[in-house]
Design a protein around this motif. Sequence first.
Motif, PDB file in Angstrom:
ATOM      1  N   ILE A 180     115.576  15.249  43.900  1.00  0.00           N
ATOM      2  CA  ILE A 180     116.653  16.350  43.981  1.00  0.00           C
ATOM      3  C   ILE A 180     117.387  16.079  45.347  1.00  0.00           C
ATOM      4  O   ILE A 180     117.003  15.481  46.218  1.00  0.00           O
ATOM      5  CB  ILE A 180     116.077  17.697  44.007  1.00  0.00           C
ATOM      6  CG1 ILE A 180     115.122  17.599  45.338  1.00  0.00           C
ATOM      7  CG2 ILE A 180     115.056  17.948  42.793  1.00  0.00           C
ATOM      8  CD1 ILE A 180     114.198  18.978  45.209  1.00  0.00           C
ATOM      9  N   PRO A 181     118.436  16.829  45.453  1.00  0.00           N
ATOM     10  CA  PRO A 181     119.249  16.565  46.733  1.00  0.00           C
ATOM     11  C   PRO A 181     118.433  16.576  48.108  1.00  0.00           C
ATOM     12  O   PRO A 181     118.628  15.572  48.871  1.00  0.00           O
ATOM     13  CB  PRO A 181     120.389  17.549  46.586  1.00  0.00           C
ATOM     14  CG  PRO A 181     120.562  17.690  45.211  1.00  0.00           C
ATOM     15  CD  PRO A 181     119.184  17.808  44.580  1.00  0.00           C
ATOM     16  N   LYS A 182     117.690  17.463  48.136  1.00  0.00           N
ATOM     17  CA  LYS A 182     117.095  17.742  49.472  1.00  0.00           C
ATOM     18  C   LYS A 182     115.987  16.395  49.632  1.00  0.00           C
ATOM     19  O   LYS A 182     115.606  16.325  50.888  1.00  0.00           O
ATOM     20  CB  LYS A 182     116.082  18.958  49.594  1.00  0.00           C
ATOM     21  CG  LYS A 182     117.168  20.359  49.522  1.00  0.00           C
ATOM     22  CD  LYS A 182     116.316  21.401  49.573  1.00  0.00           C
ATOM     23  CE  LYS A 182     117.183  22.615  49.830  1.00  0.00           C
ATOM     24  NZ  LYS A 182     116.388  23.963  49.833  1.00  0.00           N
ATOM     25  N   GLN A 183     115.534  15.915  48.775  1.00  0.00           N
ATOM     26  CA  GLN A 183     114.530  14.655  48.766  1.00  0.00           C
ATOM     27  C   GLN A 183     115.049  13.420  48.842  1.00  0.00           C
ATOM     28  O   GLN A 183     114.562  12.398  48.828  1.00  0.00           O
ATOM     29  CB  GLN A 183     113.528  14.852  47.522  1.00  0.00           C
ATOM     30  CG  GLN A 183     112.711  16.143  47.744  1.00  0.00           C
ATOM     31  CD  GLN A 183     111.782  16.098  46.443  1.00  0.00           C
ATOM     32  OE1 GLN A 183     111.891  15.461  45.373  1.00  0.00           O
ATOM     33  NE2 GLN A 183     110.866  17.225  46.542  1.00  0.00           N
ATOM     34  N   SER A 184     116.628  13.464  48.557  1.00  0.00           N
ATOM     35  CA  SER A 184     117.273  12.022  48.584  1.00  0.00           C
ATOM     36  C   SER A 184     117.665  11.574  49.898  1.00  0.00           C
ATOM     37  O   SER A 184     117.577  12.255  50.692  1.00  0.00           O
ATOM     38  CB  SER A 184     118.446  12.277  47.517  1.00  0.00           C
ATOM     39  OG  SER A 184     119.453  11.227  47.834  1.00  0.00           O
TER      40      SER A 184
END
Length: 377
Positions: A180-184
């Motif tokens: 997800i964006p926060k983990q990218s």
Amino acid sequence: MSNRFYTSASSTLVRTRIVAKCFHRQRRFISSLTARRYPFGTAARPKFLSSLDRRGLCCNSHQHSTAASSPAVPASFAEWSGLSAWRFSKVDNRRVWGDKGPVARSGQASGDQDLCYSQTLAACAAEVLLTEDPKQKALLTHHAWQKFQAGGMPVGQAQPPPQPARPARPQLVPPKQVPIPKQSPLPLPVYMLHNLAHVELNAVDLAWDTVARFSHLGLDQGFYADFARVADDESRHLGWCLQRLEELGYAYGDMVAHSILWEGAQASTGDLAGRLAVVPMSQEARGLDAGPRLADKLVGCGDNRSAAIVSRIALEEKAHVAVGVSWFTKMAAAMGEDPGAVYRHCITSLGQQEALRPPYNHASREEVGLKQDWFVH
């Protein structure tokens, strides 16, 4: 669909069973065609194709079917107002994103005109599908479209590969393994652009696969021209995304991706109605739903240039959905069925129920002819 079909639970159930039985037969029949080849314009073609001939979906004409030869579509159906202009527009060479929007390249590399060696549109489609490099795939697509538009190149027939060639990067993983964006590790604008580039790459291949996979049916040449033009549009969109990623210091392949779009389309490899329902009317329609939200997020990130690219892509996706709706509605009319019932049946029977889940951009969908009661119940 008329309200009389919803007068009782029992009548709805009967109606559903009838539609399911009819289109189960249609899918089995078209699936059987994939193993055989029918010469264009001969009496040997099946009765189903002869029926489409009489209704303007099968012919050798180089033009789109006229209103006089088209099947009787529902009185409530109206094609997107921009569809005709899109179909007959000139080749769009604006493949670079300039300071104020799309512009044509300043020059051509030596040998560009010799890129597409195939002599039929279907063979060009297979050639593109076998091309790994995204930039080369986009360039080959454009030259194939230019060659077809110049005249003299027939549709022909070709067998597409089981799946398109892909570059070594990105690594393709199950959807749940895409971060997800926060983990990218990528900044949010790059993350969103990378995802969009992957969508556009798949869109190029799916449009060409539609041309090649159904080339043996001998449909109206306008059908193949429509999807070849869609492929060219998508290749231009892909180029803009790749360019912008490079401007930001990144490249396609810098994060993992999934193959859910291609896998979803594989369910319709032997079903023309199913392909139209799954790809232009569902996958492409998601672009209408998500495009404005994605552009707003990019503006919120301070990346107005990327937002402008996304907004332009979303605007041009309208034609792609409208093309699918137009041919799908004609096909349903040729078989004497309600297009909304056919659409829902195709989506559910092919296991693509995700396409029926909100959120929707109802205004954009209605504009291109995708009726709300087709997918909202």
